[in-house]
Scaffold this active site. Structure first.
Site, mmCIF file in Angstrom:
data_model
loop_
_atom_site.group_PDB
_atom_site.id
_atom_site.type_symbol
_atom_site.label_atom_id
_atom_site.label_comp_id
_atom_site.label_asym_id
_atom_site.label_seq_id
_atom_site.Cartn_x
_atom_site.Cartn_y
_atom_site.Cartn_z
ATOM 1 N N HIS A 184 91.283 19.558 20.759
ATOM 2 C CA HIS A 184 90.552 20.010 21.939
ATOM 3 C C HIS A 184 90.859 21.462 22.266
ATOM 4 O O HIS A 184 91.659 22.127 21.602
ATOM 5 C CB HIS A 184 90.840 19.104 23.137
ATOM 6 N N CYS A 192 98.080 15.543 21.606
ATOM 7 C CA CYS A 192 96.885 16.063 20.946
ATOM 8 C C CYS A 192 97.177 17.410 20.280
ATOM 9 O O CYS A 192 98.299 17.899 20.288
ATOM 10 C CB CYS A 192 95.759 16.217 21.968
#
Length: 272
Positions: A184, A192
């Site tokens: 992201h 992440c």
């Protein structure tokens, strides 16, 4: 000034952690690693106009976001791809190396050969080298994953994102837990891979075009480049056997420039 503040926080965390029990020290080590990444992260300047301010972006619908990104990026992106005899919609492949914080984006050209389009610096990922094993461990995973159209998220609160598909069959076979592991935008992450907003825009458009052309995008995540020398340095690590299981897939692509087919048999990755 910002880097000095982060460095001071890192030192304070390290000193404070010395008096804590092992679980707390592990948490301190994870945050120390995260702060170190924030201090040392690199930037790749792409040839596009800057993303919209966050407050305006968050108010936009997913369709409006993608329209904005396409209008700003597509003309030059297509030129940069064409310069390497590539184009949007061709099969894509992602390799991530945690130790050096690199995300490689490969595309398969008209001759059926894989070409490296771009190597992006990862702004931050949380945790240390080694796999993700449970929800809340703050670890970014390692292993073999796949992105399909339903995993794209233009409505992300992290600018744009796509889910890598953790947990996979291997993770489930080993009772590993966790969810919503993304690549992201922004520069913060817990589990992440944060790429910054400008970088995720380009990555997202290439991945979107590939998956929408009926080609799922493999994502191979390694702790490091798995050379013989680096594997020797890993001796003594509690993750060594797991890393040995990842290595054949790394070797197939390195030696043959072929993305291997990955299956899980009896709880073990098989790369063919």
């Amino acid at each position: 000034m910002r880097k000095r503040t982060l460095l001071l926080l890192a030192v304070l965390l390290l000193v404070g952690g010395l008096a804590l029990h092992e679980d707390s020290r592990q948490t301190i080590r994870l945050w120390l690693g995260y702060l170190t990444q924030m201090i040392t992260r690199e930037t790749l300047h792409l040839p596009y106009s800057a993303p919209l301010p966050a407050e305006k972006w968050q108010a936009m619908s997913p369709a409006a976001r993608l329209s904005d990104v396409r209008s700003r990026l597509l003309p030059r992106l297509k030129e940069d791809l064409a310069a390497k005899q590539l184009q949007l919609g061709q099969p894509a492949f992602i390799r991530i190396f945690k130790e050096t914080r690199e995300l490689e984006l490969w595309l398969k050209d008209a001759t059926n050969s894989w070409k490296l389009f771009r190597n992006y610096p990862i702004a931050t990922f949380s945790g240390t080298l080694g796999p993700k094993t449970r929800e809340g461990d703050m670890q970014a995973p390692e292993g073999f994953y796949t992105v399909t159209p339903k995993q794209l998220n233009p409505a992300s609160s992290y600018h744009l994102s796509f889910n890598i598909g953790y947990p996979n069959a291997y993770d489930l076979a080993h009772q590993r837990t966790g969810s919503f592991i993304m690549v992201h935008g922004k520069t913060v992450s817990i589990g992440c891979f944060a790429m910054t907003d400008p970088l995720i825009e380009e990555i997202y458009l290439v991945v979107e075009a590939a998956v929408n052309n009926a080609s799922a995008v493999p994502v191979h995540i390694f702790p490091f480049r798995m050379t013989e020398e680096r594997m020797q340095k890993a001796h003594g690590s509690p993750h060594l056997e797991f890393w040995k299981n990842l290595r054949p897939a790394h070797a197939i692509f390195e030696n043959d420039r072929r993305v291997p087919q990955i299956t899980v048999e009896n709880g073990v990755y098989q790369a063919r």
